[in-house]
Write a protein that holds these residues in place. Structure first.
Motif, short mmCIF file in Angstrom:
data_model
loop_
_atom_site.label_atom_id
_atom_site.label_comp_id
_atom_site.label_asym_id
_atom_site.label_seq_id
_atom_site.Cartn_x
_atom_site.Cartn_y
_atom_site.Cartn_z
N CYS A 1 0.82 -1.21 0.00
CA CYS A 1 0.00 0.00 0.00
C CYS A 1 0.85 1.26 0.00
CB CYS A 1 -0.95 -0.01 1.19
SG CYS A 1 -0.11 -0.05 2.79
N HIS A 2 2.14 1.10 0.27
CA HIS A 2 3.08 2.23 0.25
C HIS A 2 3.28 2.76 -1.17
CE1 HIS A 2 6.17 4.45 2.47
NE2 HIS A 2 6.95 4.33 1.42
N LEU A 3 3.05 1.88 -2.16
CA LEU A 3 3.24 2.26 -3.56
C LEU A 3 1.98 2.91 -4.11
CD1 LEU A 3 4.90 -1.07 -4.72
CD2 LEU A 3 6.08 1.11 -4.45
N LEU A 4 2.17 3.84 -5.03
CA LEU A 4 1.07 4.52 -5.69
C LEU A 4 0.94 4.05 -7.13
CD1 LEU A 4 1.72 8.18 -4.45
CD2 LEU A 4 -0.01 6.58 -3.58
N ASP A 5 -0.28 3.89 -7.59
CA ASP A 5 -0.56 3.68 -9.02
C ASP A 5 0.14 2.46 -9.61
OD1 ASP A 5 -2.01 6.07 -8.89
OD2 ASP A 5 -0.25 7.26 -9.39
N THR A 6 0.17 1.36 -8.88
CA THR A 6 0.73 0.12 -9.44
C THR A 6 -0.41 -0.80 -9.89
OG1 THR A 6 0.81 -0.87 -7.24
CG2 THR A 6 2.81 0.20 -8.04
N GLU A 7 -0.21 -1.45 -11.02
CA GLU A 7 -1.23 -2.36 -11.54
C GLU A 7 -1.12 -3.74 -10.92
OE1 GLU A 7 -1.26 -2.48 -15.78
OE2 GLU A 7 -0.85 -0.34 -15.93
N ALA A 8 0.10 -4.11 -10.50
CA ALA A 8 0.33 -5.45 -9.97
C ALA A 8 0.36 -5.42 -8.45
CB ALA A 8 1.66 -5.99 -10.49
N GLU A 9 -0.12 -6.51 -7.85
CA GLU A 9 -0.08 -6.63 -6.39
C GLU A 9 0.22 -8.07 -6.01
OE1 GLU A 9 -2.79 -5.82 -2.39
OE2 GLU A 9 -3.58 -5.35 -4.38
N ASP B 1 13.06 0.13 1.51
CA ASP B 1 12.46 0.80 0.35
C ASP B 1 13.03 0.24 -0.95
OD1 ASP B 1 10.90 2.91 1.80
OD2 ASP B 1 12.90 3.43 2.50
N ALA B 2 14.34 -0.05 -0.97
CA ALA B 2 14.96 -0.62 -2.17
C ALA B 2 14.38 -1.99 -2.48
CB ALA B 2 16.48 -0.69 -1.99
N ILE B 3 14.16 -2.81 -1.43
CA ILE B 3 13.54 -4.12 -1.61
C ILE B 3 12.16 -3.96 -2.23
CG2 ILE B 3 12.50 -6.05 -0.35
CD1 ILE B 3 15.34 -6.54 -0.28
N LEU B 4 11.38 -3.03 -1.71
CA LEU B 4 10.02 -2.80 -2.22
C LEU B 4 10.06 -2.37 -3.68
CD1 LEU B 4 6.97 -2.58 -1.63
CD2 LEU B 4 7.38 -0.24 -0.86
N GLN B 5 10.99 -1.49 -4.03
CA GLN B 5 11.10 -1.02 -5.41
C GLN B 5 11.50 -2.16 -6.35
OE1 GLN B 5 10.58 2.23 -6.80
NE2 GLN B 5 9.51 2.54 -4.85
N MET B 6 12.44 -3.01 -5.91
CA MET B 6 12.83 -4.15 -6.74
C MET B 6 11.63 -5.05 -7.00
SD MET B 6 15.61 -7.19 -5.97
CE MET B 6 14.57 -7.90 -4.68
N TRP B 7 10.86 -5.32 -5.96
CA TRP B 7 9.69 -6.19 -6.13
C TRP B 7 8.63 -5.53 -7.00
CZ3 TRP B 7 9.18 -11.07 -5.93
CH2 TRP B 7 10.07 -11.81 -5.18
N ALA B 8 8.50 -4.22 -6.91
CA ALA B 8 7.57 -3.52 -7.79
C ALA B 8 7.99 -3.69 -9.24
CB ALA B 8 7.50 -2.04 -7.42
N ALA B 9 9.31 -3.62 -9.50
CA ALA B 9 9.81 -3.81 -10.87
C ALA B 9 9.53 -5.22 -11.37
CB ALA B 9 11.30 -3.49 -10.92
N PHE B 10 9.74 -6.21 -10.51
CA PHE B 10 9.50 -7.59 -10.93
C PHE B 10 8.03 -7.82 -11.22
CE2 PHE B 10 8.54 -12.07 -9.94
CZ PHE B 10 9.34 -12.69 -10.88
N VAL C 1 3.37 -8.52 -15.05
CA VAL C 1 2.04 -8.10 -15.51
C VAL C 1 2.10 -7.40 -16.86
CG1 VAL C 1 0.14 -6.51 -14.99
CG2 VAL C 1 1.07 -7.97 -13.20
N ASN C 2 3.11 -6.56 -17.08
CA ASN C 2 3.13 -5.70 -18.28
C ASN C 2 4.20 -6.05 -19.30
OD1 ASN C 2 0.99 -3.87 -17.49
ND2 ASN C 2 2.38 -3.17 -15.88
N GLY C 3 5.04 -7.02 -19.00
CA GLY C 3 6.08 -7.40 -19.95
C GLY C 3 6.99 -6.24 -20.27
N PRO C 4 7.32 -6.03 -21.54
CA PRO C 4 8.24 -4.95 -21.90
C PRO C 4 7.65 -3.56 -21.71
CG PRO C 4 7.37 -6.00 -23.87
CD PRO C 4 6.92 -6.83 -22.71
N ASN C 5 6.35 -3.47 -21.47
CA ASN C 5 5.69 -2.16 -21.28
C ASN C 5 5.66 -1.78 -19.80
OD1 ASN C 5 5.04 -1.92 -24.11
ND2 ASN C 5 3.44 -3.43 -23.75
N MET C 6 6.79 -1.95 -19.14
CA MET C 6 6.89 -1.59 -17.73
C MET C 6 6.66 -0.09 -17.54
SD MET C 6 10.24 -3.78 -16.61
CE MET C 6 10.24 -3.10 -14.93
N HIS C 7 6.31 0.29 -16.31
CA HIS C 7 6.02 1.69 -16.02
C HIS C 7 7.27 2.53 -15.88
CE1 HIS C 7 1.57 1.31 -14.64
NE2 HIS C 7 1.85 0.54 -15.66
#
Length: 382
Positions: free
Chosen positions: A28-36, A328-337, A342-348
């Motif tokens: 919930c710390h992340l904003l506007d993510t499509e994947a959870e 925070d770095a761990i959370l960002q890495m997981w957001a990227a994965f 979910v989005n393949g090459p069309n990452m945010h």
């Protein structure tokens, strides 16, 4: 925004498994993510280790000792696997063959032969997203270094320094663990444990060493077992690699430091790039500080220090006046994965997690480093 659930199984309920689970609880710390992500199953040879997970995550419906049982579950989309290096080849290939997306811990195999098995499995399942855990470049300063270089601000590279430094093994009375045994950690020692973090940004920037001269150090020869008896400490504590890199028709030196015994450093990751037109450096020891230098022929040379705001790859609820840290770095890495699943090459955003190809190159480098140290010579890479 409706979110797409990515249902995870966790194999290995130790420290890093808990870090992943904690990141899930902070989604919930992340904003506007499509994947959870949602943790639905956990696996560990020691079932007692799973109790922390089941007591904190009601979404978990399956607990098992047998990873095969976990992989047979159709409701699992992806796996986080954090197990000792000697298990990577068996488990990672099984996960990939089962069609589960994988974020695995480095180094993707105990040695080069094991890594080749994993890479073969990846080649047979191009539909599966496979990435290697490496969170530290997701610090805002790490991403700033990447962006500074990628935009051409450095010009011709003079030299690069990168490293990951611990003092966790400075105490010779620290009990032995699996990372100090060749059978479970491999001959790479600290290189297999820390090296992907050090090489993540250089490799992403296209800086592949073409040769290496390595000096490896074994500073603590014995460590105590649980009963107090002393046993051999088999793996390398520290590694210093001097490499030659060729980029844009010229060569430059790149020094890489991977150390478990570095007094004064509890957990320091750094990168320093010097160039003919500009230079940049960042260290997690001073996580809000980015140092850059831009200059013209005959002009003044002066470092500029920028106080970094909380500016992450994926936006969060945290105001930019606050500090960015390891969790925070761990959370960002997981957001990227999860974004890539979910989005393949069309990452945010344009910085994906470390790739298996990057991990595979570390095996070439570390194998050459072992030979270099053994013979006391410079070893060319393929």
């Amino acid at each position: 925004m409706s979110k797409k659930k990515v249902r995870f199984g966790v194999i290995g309920c130790g420290l890093m498994g808990k870090e992943f689970a904690s990141a899930v609880s902070r989604w919930c710390h992340l904003l506007d993510t499509e994947a959870e992500p949602q943790i639905v199953a956990v696996c560990d040879a020691n079932l007692a280790a799973a109790k922390w997970f089941t007591s904190h995550f009601p979404s978990i419906r399956h607990v098992t000792k047998d990873y095969r049982e976990l992989l047979s579950l159709a409701e699992i989309d992806a796996i986080y696997c954090a197990v000792p290096h000697h298990l990577h080849a068996e488990l990672y290939t099984a996960i990939i063959q089962a069609g589960k997306h994988l974020l695995g811990e480095k180094p993707f195999g105990i040695d080069r032969v094991a890594n080749e098995q994993v890479m073969e499995a990846i080649s047979e399942r191009p539909d599966v997203v496979v990435r290697c855990s490496s969170e530290l470049p997701f610090f805002p300063g790490g991403l700033k270094v990447y962006d500074f270089v990628r935009k051409g601000n450095v010009g011709k590279v003079i030299e690069v320094e990168a490293g990951f430094l611990h003092s966790s093994d400075l105490n010779p009375q620290k009990p032995i663990n699996w990372k100090r045994r060749i059978a479970t950690n491999g001959e790479y020692g600290c290189m297999g444990d820390l090296g992907m973090h050090v090489l993540h940004l250089p490799l992403r920037l296209g800086w592949k060493p073409r040769n290496v001269r390595a000096i490896l150090s074994k500073l603590v020869e014995q460590r105590p077992e649980a009963d107090g008896s002393l046993v051999p400490c088999e793996t390398w504590d520290n590694a210093t690699l001097l490499c030659e890199v060729k980029a844009n028709s010229h060569a430059f030196p790149m020094s890489l430091s991977m150390k478990r015994i570095a007094p004064g450093h509890n957990n320091t990751w750094f990168i320093r790039v010097l160039g003919m037109e500009g230079s940049v450096e960042f260290s997690t020891k001073n996580p809000k500080e980015l140092r850059t230098m831009r200059y013209r022929p005959g002009g003044e040379q002066a470092w500029r220090t920028e106080d970094l705001p909380y500016a992450s790859a994926y936006p969060t609820i945290t105001g930019n006046i606050f500090e960015f840290g390891f969790s925070d770095a761990i959370l960002q890495m997981w957001a990227a994965f999860c974004d890539e699943v979910v989005n393949g090459p069309n990452m945010h955003q344009p910085f994906p997690c470390a790739t298996p190809q990057e991990a595979a190159f570390t095996h070439q480098l570390f194998s050459a480093a072992l030979e270099s140290h053994r013979k006391g010579v410079i070893v060319n890479l393929e």
